[in-house]
Motif scaffolding. Structure first.
Motif, PDB file in Angstrom:
ATOM      1  N   ILE A 139       0.857  -1.181   0.000  1.00 56.84           N
ATOM      2  CA  ILE A 139       0.000   0.000   0.000  1.00 56.84           C
ATOM      3  C   ILE A 139       0.893   1.232   0.000  1.00 56.84           C
ATOM      4  N   ILE A 140       0.652   2.108  -0.944  1.00 58.83           N
ATOM      5  CA  ILE A 140       1.423   3.348  -1.068  1.00 58.83           C
ATOM      6  C   ILE A 140       0.445   4.511  -1.037  1.00 58.83           C
ATOM      7  N   ASN A 141       0.593   5.385  -0.052  1.00 57.85           N
ATOM      8  CA  ASN A 141      -0.276   6.544   0.103  1.00 57.85           C
ATOM      9  C   ASN A 141       0.470   7.816  -0.284  1.00 57.85           C
ATOM     10  N   THR A 142      -0.151   8.645  -1.084  1.00 61.28           N
ATOM     11  CA  THR A 142       0.481   9.902  -1.469  1.00 61.28           C
ATOM     12  C   THR A 142       0.176  10.975  -0.435  1.00 61.28           C
ATOM     13  N   SER A 143       1.196  11.362   0.299  1.00 67.08           N
ATOM     14  CA  SER A 143       1.104  12.503   1.213  1.00 67.08           C
ATOM     15  C   SER A 143       1.783  13.683   0.516  1.00 67.08           C
ATOM     16  N   SER A 144       2.661  14.384   1.194  1.00 64.10           N
ATOM     17  CA  SER A 144       3.276  15.589   0.643  1.00 64.10           C
ATOM     18  C   SER A 144       4.329  16.085   1.621  1.00 64.10           C
ATOM     19  N   VAL A 145       5.229  16.930   1.135  1.00 62.10           N
ATOM     20  CA  VAL A 145       6.071  17.680   2.062  1.00 62.10           C
ATOM     21  C   VAL A 145       5.180  18.445   3.036  1.00 62.10           C
ATOM     22  N   GLY A 146       3.985  18.813   2.556  1.00 63.54           N
ATOM     23  CA  GLY A 146       3.001  19.463   3.418  1.00 63.54           C
ATOM     24  C   GLY A 146       2.464  18.547   4.505  1.00 63.54           C
ATOM     25  N   GLY A 147       2.811  17.272   4.473  1.00 63.62           N
ATOM     26  CA  GLY A 147       2.462  16.344   5.540  1.00 63.62           C
ATOM     27  C   GLY A 147       3.612  16.126   6.502  1.00 63.62           C
ATOM     28  N   LEU A 148       4.719  16.849   6.265  1.00 66.18           N
ATOM     29  CA  LEU A 148       5.905  16.733   7.107  1.00 66.18           C
ATOM     30  C   LEU A 148       6.267  18.038   7.798  1.00 66.18           C
ATOM     31  N   ARG A 149       5.840  19.147   7.203  1.00 65.54           N
ATOM     32  CA  ARG A 149       6.143  20.439   7.806  1.00 65.54           C
ATOM     33  C   ARG A 149       4.986  21.405   7.587  1.00 65.54           C
ATOM     34  N   GLY A 150       4.847  22.352   8.511  1.00 63.17           N
ATOM     35  CA  GLY A 150       3.664  23.200   8.516  1.00 63.17           C
ATOM     36  C   GLY A 150       3.704  24.407   7.612  1.00 63.17           C
ATOM     37  N   ALA A 151       4.840  24.697   7.006  1.00 65.34           N
ATOM     38  CA  ALA A 151       4.961  25.938   6.233  1.00 65.34           C
ATOM     39  C   ALA A 151       4.811  25.751   4.733  1.00 65.34           C
ATOM     40  N   THR A 181       3.358  -4.176   3.236  1.00 66.64           N
ATOM     41  CA  THR A 181       4.081  -2.947   3.537  1.00 66.64           C
ATOM     42  C   THR A 181       3.166  -1.757   3.255  1.00 66.64           C
ATOM     43  N   ILE A 182       3.229  -0.765   4.127  1.00 71.42           N
ATOM     44  CA  ILE A 182       2.391   0.424   4.003  1.00 71.42           C
ATOM     45  C   ILE A 182       3.287   1.636   4.171  1.00 71.42           C
ATOM     46  N   ASN A 183       3.415   2.435   3.133  1.00 63.76           N
ATOM     47  CA  ASN A 183       4.294   3.599   3.156  1.00 63.76           C
ATOM     48  C   ASN A 183       3.630   4.814   2.536  1.00 63.76           C
ATOM     49  N   ALA A 184       4.167   5.980   2.858  1.00 59.54           N
ATOM     50  CA  ALA A 184       3.697   7.229   2.268  1.00 59.54           C
ATOM     51  C   ALA A 184       4.827   7.863   1.473  1.00 59.54           C
ATOM     52  N   ILE A 185       4.499   8.354   0.304  1.00 64.11           N
ATOM     53  CA  ILE A 185       5.450   9.157  -0.457  1.00 64.11           C
ATOM     54  C   ILE A 185       5.054  10.616  -0.283  1.00 64.11           C
ATOM     55  N   CYS A 186       6.064  11.471  -0.141  1.00 59.99           N
ATOM     56  CA  CYS A 186       5.825  12.877   0.203  1.00 59.99           C
ATOM     57  C   CYS A 186       6.508  13.785  -0.815  1.00 59.99           C
ATOM     58  N   PRO A 187       5.861  14.026  -1.955  1.00 61.99           N
ATOM     59  CA  PRO A 187       6.474  14.874  -2.980  1.00 61.99           C
ATOM     60  C   PRO A 187       6.586  16.330  -2.530  1.00 61.99           C
ATOM     61  N   GLY A 188       7.617  16.985  -3.049  1.00 57.46           N
ATOM     62  CA  GLY A 188       7.787  18.417  -2.830  1.00 57.46           C
ATOM     63  C   GLY A 188       7.222  19.195  -4.002  1.00 57.46           C
ATOM     64  N   GLN A 253       6.968   4.139   6.566  1.00 59.53           N
ATOM     65  CA  GLN A 253       7.829   5.291   6.314  1.00 59.53           C
ATOM     66  C   GLN A 253       7.116   6.392   5.527  1.00 59.53           C
ATOM     67  N   ALA A 254       7.515   7.621   5.774  1.00 59.03           N
ATOM     68  CA  ALA A 254       7.062   8.772   5.003  1.00 59.03           C
ATOM     69  C   ALA A 254       8.291   9.299   4.268  1.00 59.03           C
ATOM     70  N   ILE A 255       8.359   9.021   2.983  1.00 55.15           N
ATOM     71  CA  ILE A 255       9.575   9.268   2.203  1.00 55.15           C
ATOM     72  C   ILE A 255       9.440  10.560   1.403  1.00 55.15           C
ATOM     73  N   ALA A 256      10.274  11.536   1.753  1.00 57.59           N
ATOM     74  CA  ALA A 256      10.257  12.812   1.035  1.00 57.59           C
ATOM     75  C   ALA A 256      10.964  12.682  -0.309  1.00 57.59           C
ATOM     76  N   ILE A 257      10.318  13.202  -1.342  1.00 53.95           N
ATOM     77  CA  ILE A 257      10.895  13.250  -2.693  1.00 53.95           C
ATOM     78  C   ILE A 257      10.867  14.728  -3.065  1.00 53.95           C
ATOM     79  N   ASP A 258      11.878  15.462  -2.635  1.00 53.63           N
ATOM     80  CA  ASP A 258      11.731  16.918  -2.560  1.00 53.63           C
ATOM     81  C   ASP A 258      12.965  17.727  -2.897  1.00 53.63           C
ATOM     82  N   GLY A 259      13.970  17.090  -3.515  1.00 56.06           N
ATOM     83  CA  GLY A 259      15.163  17.828  -3.892  1.00 56.06           C
ATOM     84  C   GLY A 259      15.925  18.424  -2.720  1.00 56.06           C
ATOM     85  N   GLY A 260      15.736  17.836  -1.536  1.00 50.79           N
ATOM     86  CA  GLY A 260      16.455  18.303  -0.359  1.00 50.79           C
ATOM     87  C   GLY A 260      15.726  19.305   0.492  1.00 50.79           C
ATOM     88  N   TRP A 261      14.459  19.630   0.148  1.00 49.07           N
ATOM     89  CA  TRP A 261      13.715  20.676   0.846  1.00 49.07           C
ATOM     90  C   TRP A 261      13.638  20.390   2.351  1.00 49.07           C
TER      91      TRP A 261
END
Length: 264
Positions: A139-151, A181-188, A253-261
């Motif tokens: 299971i892969i859930n699409t979250s966001s960098v917005g799911g890791l930080r408030g700004a 396996t259940i993970n979240a991807i967190c695009p920037g 895991q919540a995996i950021a894909i964000d170019g280092g943001w």
């Protein structure tokens, strides 16, 4: 371990546009039979037809993730037709146009939460019903960098994407024992038309989607160390890893894909 998905069945919500479309194509090219569930009927039908003409195994079914019955029908239908569900990607989501707490109406809040968070819950639940019995699944859930930080985003979008990360982690704790396996991807910052698609889906409940665009279209470079926007295909590559055997010991895991943001 290879990244082949041969003989695997994948269901992807919101798989007809943007990041979802890239995940659809990537999983299908890896050999999966992919069923796309989406609310943009003509877009989804045309998209699936195009991939089918390339020899990929992709079909589209109209599904509104705000309605549990439609999510259940999407997943149960895939199992009835193809015999199993091996990968569930809960990608359907809409953006809130950076609306802050005072700007967020109850209608906007409900729409964002219902699509982004409740829809993800419905998809997880529907998939788990089938995966637990066979002791395997992804299971892969699409979250966001917005799911890791408030700004990063607006109030309702941020709340929904933090919720996706929390839901992902809780399900991983309770269901990894079943070989799932259940993970979240967190695009920037990714090159998609999320503003236009969100406006079309939200209709009258949608905010001004041009907020935050401003006069400097490259302002994001001050936040992103890579100094560029990511490509949907770069997000899809991480989803493929998580869907394949190579990702078999990655869960919760919540995996950021964000170019280092998020490293700043």
């Amino acid at each position: 371990m290879e990244l082949s998905l041969s003989r695997r069945v994948a269901v992807i919500t919101g798989g007809e546009t943007g990041i979802g479309a890239a995940i659809t194509r990537t999983l299908a090219k890896a050999g999966a039979t992919v069923i796309v569930g989406g609310i943009l009927d003509k877009v989804g039908t045309d998209f699936a037809a195009g991939l089918t003409s390339e020899g990929l195994k992709v079909s589209f079914q109209k599904a509104d993730v705000r309605k549990q019955s439609e999510v259940d029908a999407l997943v149960d239908g895939a199992v009835a037709r193809f015999g199993s569900i091996d990968v569930m990607v809960n990608n359907a989501g809409v953006f809130d146009g950076f609306a802050d707490c005072l700007e967020t109406t109850e209608a906007l809040w409900d729409q964002i939460i219902n699509i982004n968070l409740k829809g993800t819950f419905f998809g997880c639940q529907a998939a788990l019903r089938h995966m637990v019995g066979k002791n395997s699944g992804r299971i892969i859930n699409t979250s966001s960098v917005g799911g890791l930080r408030g700004a990063a985003d607006g109030a309702s979008y941020t709340a929904s994407k933090f919720g996706v990360v929390g839901l992902t982690r809780q399900i991983a704790v309770t269901h990894s024992q079943y070989g799932i396996t259940i993970n979240a991807i967190c695009p920037g910052v990714i090159q998609t038309d999320i503003r236009g698609n969100s406006a079309a889906i939200l209709g009258a409940d949608g905010p001004n989607m041009q907020k935050g665009v401003g006069s400097d279209p490259e302002a994001y470079k001050r936040l992103v160390p890579a100094k560029r926007k990511g490509l949907p295909e770069e997000v899809a590559a991480v989803a493929l890893f998580l869907a394949a055997d190579a990702g078999s010991y990655v869960s919760g895991q919540a995996i950021a894909i964000d170019g280092g943001w998020t490293a700043t």
